[in-house]
Enzyme design. Sequence first.
Site, PDB file in Angstrom:
ATOM      1  N   GLU A  26     -34.964  61.315 -20.475  1.00  0.00           N
ATOM      2  CA  GLU A  26     -34.954  62.024 -19.210  1.00  0.00           C
ATOM      3  C   GLU A  26     -34.119  63.288 -19.391  1.00  0.00           C
ATOM      4  OE1 GLU A  26     -33.391  59.390 -16.305  1.00  0.00           O
ATOM      5  OE2 GLU A  26     -35.299  58.364 -15.957  1.00  0.00           O
ATOM      6  N   GLY A  41     -40.389  44.703  -9.441  1.00  0.00           N
ATOM      7  CA  GLY A  41     -39.784  45.989  -9.128  1.00  0.00           C
ATOM      8  C   GLY A  41     -39.730  46.887 -10.342  1.00  0.00           C
ATOM      9  N   TRP A  42     -39.180  48.084 -10.142  1.00  0.00           N
ATOM     10  CA  TRP A  42     -39.139  49.061 -11.215  1.00  0.00           C
ATOM     11  C   TRP A  42     -38.353  48.543 -12.423  1.00  0.00           C
ATOM     12  CZ3 TRP A  42     -37.886  51.711  -6.305  1.00  0.00           C
ATOM     13  CH2 TRP A  42     -39.009  52.417  -5.801  1.00  0.00           C
ATOM     14  N   HIS A  86     -30.295  63.045 -20.688  1.00  0.00           N
ATOM     15  CA  HIS A  86     -29.453  63.789 -19.742  1.00  0.00           C
ATOM     16  C   HIS A  86     -28.486  64.795 -20.364  1.00  0.00           C
ATOM     17  CE1 HIS A  86     -31.035  61.134 -16.714  1.00  0.00           C
ATOM     18  NE2 HIS A  86     -30.442  60.075 -17.218  1.00  0.00           N
ATOM     19  N   ASP A 138     -25.804  59.757 -15.557  1.00  0.00           N
ATOM     20  CA  ASP A 138     -26.324  60.395 -14.340  1.00  0.00           C
ATOM     21  C   ASP A 138     -25.811  59.683 -13.101  1.00  0.00           C
ATOM     22  OD1 ASP A 138     -28.933  58.543 -13.324  1.00  0.00           O
ATOM     23  OD2 ASP A 138     -28.292  58.263 -15.378  1.00  0.00           O
TER      24      ASP A 138
END
Length: 769
Positions: free
Chosen positions: A666, A357-358, A645, A613
């Site tokens: 990000e 998975g991620w 963020h 986030d």
Amino acid sequence: MGRCHHHTLGPPSHPRPHPPPQEKPVRLTSARTGATAGRRGPALRLGLAVLCAAALALPAGSASAAGAAPGTPKAPAASSSCGTTDAAQGRPATASSTESAAFPASAAVDGDPGTRWSSAFSDPQWLQVDLGSDQQICQVVLTWEAAYAKAYQIQTSEDGTTWTTVYATTSGAGGTETLNVSGSGRYIRLYGTQRATQWGYSLWEFAVHTGGSGVPPVQGGGDLGPNVLVYDPSMSSSSIQASLDSVFNQQQSAQFGTGRYALFFKPGTYNGLNANIGFYTSVAGLGLNPDDTQLNGDVTVDAGWNNGNATQNFWRSAENLAVRPSSGTDRWAAAQAAPLRRMHIEGGLNLSPTGYGWASGGYIADSQVDGSVGNYSQQQWYTRDSTIGGFSNGVWNQVFSGVNGAPAQSFPNPPYTTLATTPESREKPYLYLDQSGGYQVFVPTARTAASGPSWANGATTPGSSLPLSQFYVVKPGATAETINQALAQGLNLLFTPGVYHVDQTIDVTRPDTVVLGLGLATIVPDNGVTALRTADVDGVRLAGLLIDAGPVSSPVLLRIGQPGAGADHSADPTSMQDVFVRIGGAGPGAAQTAVEVDANNTLIDHTWIWRADHGTGVGWTVNPADYGLEVHGDDVLATGLFVEHFEKYDVEWSGERGRTIFFQNEIAYDAPDQAAIQNGSTLGYAAYKVDDGVTTHEAWGVGSYCYFDVDPTIRVDHGFEVPDTPNVKLHDALVVSLGGDGQFNHVVNGTGAATSGTSTTPSTVTSYP
């Protein structure tokens, strides 16, 4: 992180003007007829004060304290524990202005009653003193010359920028004013708003008295507290496994919980164990070298708690162990703030979760992996000063420096950025047991042009040892006052696992102080103070800490050095390693800036600076923070920089000759609309900004991602903004739009293709300019 895909400081309370030169009227007490002008003793001072009062119809000096104006802080009664030593004497002093070079700010704190500070002849003016560390201030004594203040304030500050008024008056009487106050801060200033005469403000002495803290002398050493578990080879494997499982079951999904644990293995051999590592859990060997502690089994991070999604496997660590995996391959499916350090993996290493998975990590340093490292689904990864048996796969940004066995440079396809050596590195301090069974902290020295583990082939890492008796062992319930008392005594700090709420800044002022956290020890500033601050001194080591913003906004959470710092620390730099900063997530939190680096030559080695986030207390106006990392010092090196963020620049770099090896970012997800992030005529704030005046800067392997989940129409002009000058260089830069929610127009300045569509395909620039 958390997606499946995978400046200024606030103004002071009052302006601080620097009045231009102006024509001055003749002043009787300031006649300068020789080199000794202004150096009068008390008898002459009294005579001149009387003469000036008669000539100018000024009130004579008064020995009584000034009364406080209605609605302003009033002076409390003097504390019985208020000291008599002048804490301001001999300390650095600055002022808004001086009447001339004969009347400097320092003259008001030199202990000489015949010298004075005198300002320009205008309002407002200020005189500021740096007390060197946070102090509890109980009394201020102002000894005025004939030119005194009618209206003024006494203000304190943690950082010299944001001020709190602890006394104010509009009826100052001059003479000697003794003001009983109650406040704390490292900085104190007189802020004059109305002169009593046509002259400036003139002080013979500005004395500051501090209160006895009542804290008894702090003892070094002792036990490691309730949240450190130590295993011995004589213990049964089943009892050790039961203990490991108990901690993991508590911490497996406790992403924003308060549990903190450090799991230590004494040197020796352990068989048949699987140490699953959950949130806020560190596992480590207590040998001097990794191979002193052999674990035949596994040290595992997986993502079963999150349905196979490893993008939120934060805040955990493993170090100083030799692990022989039971299946031949160990699994470390970690995200940010989850380092592997000083590890010997006697087999392969899989960085992805079960089911592939991620995943969004990650960091390895000073380690040896005998087999191959399988990157698989990891979006980005940084490996430093290690030896590996190979490396397979890459997604967006896999970076290596000083890694034997690393793949060749090939960005962007495959996305490998490879440097043969790390320009400078210093390994994190760590706890170990000496031959007599006593605890020591090993403090590695810096290496230049490093490659491979510092302990390769049985060598001992270069450095020195400090016995635990030289550390204040900080345990849950300790106060900032006690912690600062320990630092004042010359002790280092060993934070045991726990959450520590502080009401004053932890002030590190001694060169070569070690501040080491175990088990993700967490510091929370409760009242808007800076959580931790260092002076502009050599060799401070900060390691293994999580700083979590409190609900009252702090101007900065971690400051290294002081504003305007200029000392050369190249021979013994300060370092921050595995120091993580969080704003929101565990609850409402706020700060102007998360980390500010003012000291030259600082080494930033693996940090995750995160405005949350997801979690509790999350939203554009709920956990506000403008800047992630601000670098003002020169010759600062960042290796493994994760910053995400923030509402303006995630990284802003104004120091010269800065270098970054690996950057992951990000952009803030939660911008409500384009206008909220408009930067003048520029669409959005760059993730990584090098200020316009910088002439030399270099970065390798840098990436920024956007995912605007509130307004997917938002566009950002570029992920990276740098001066167009030959010695400012970026290598292997990329931007990505996650699923097409928002887009980048360029990669660096106006260079690099725009992102587009929903395919989550990077736009890259291999070299800029």
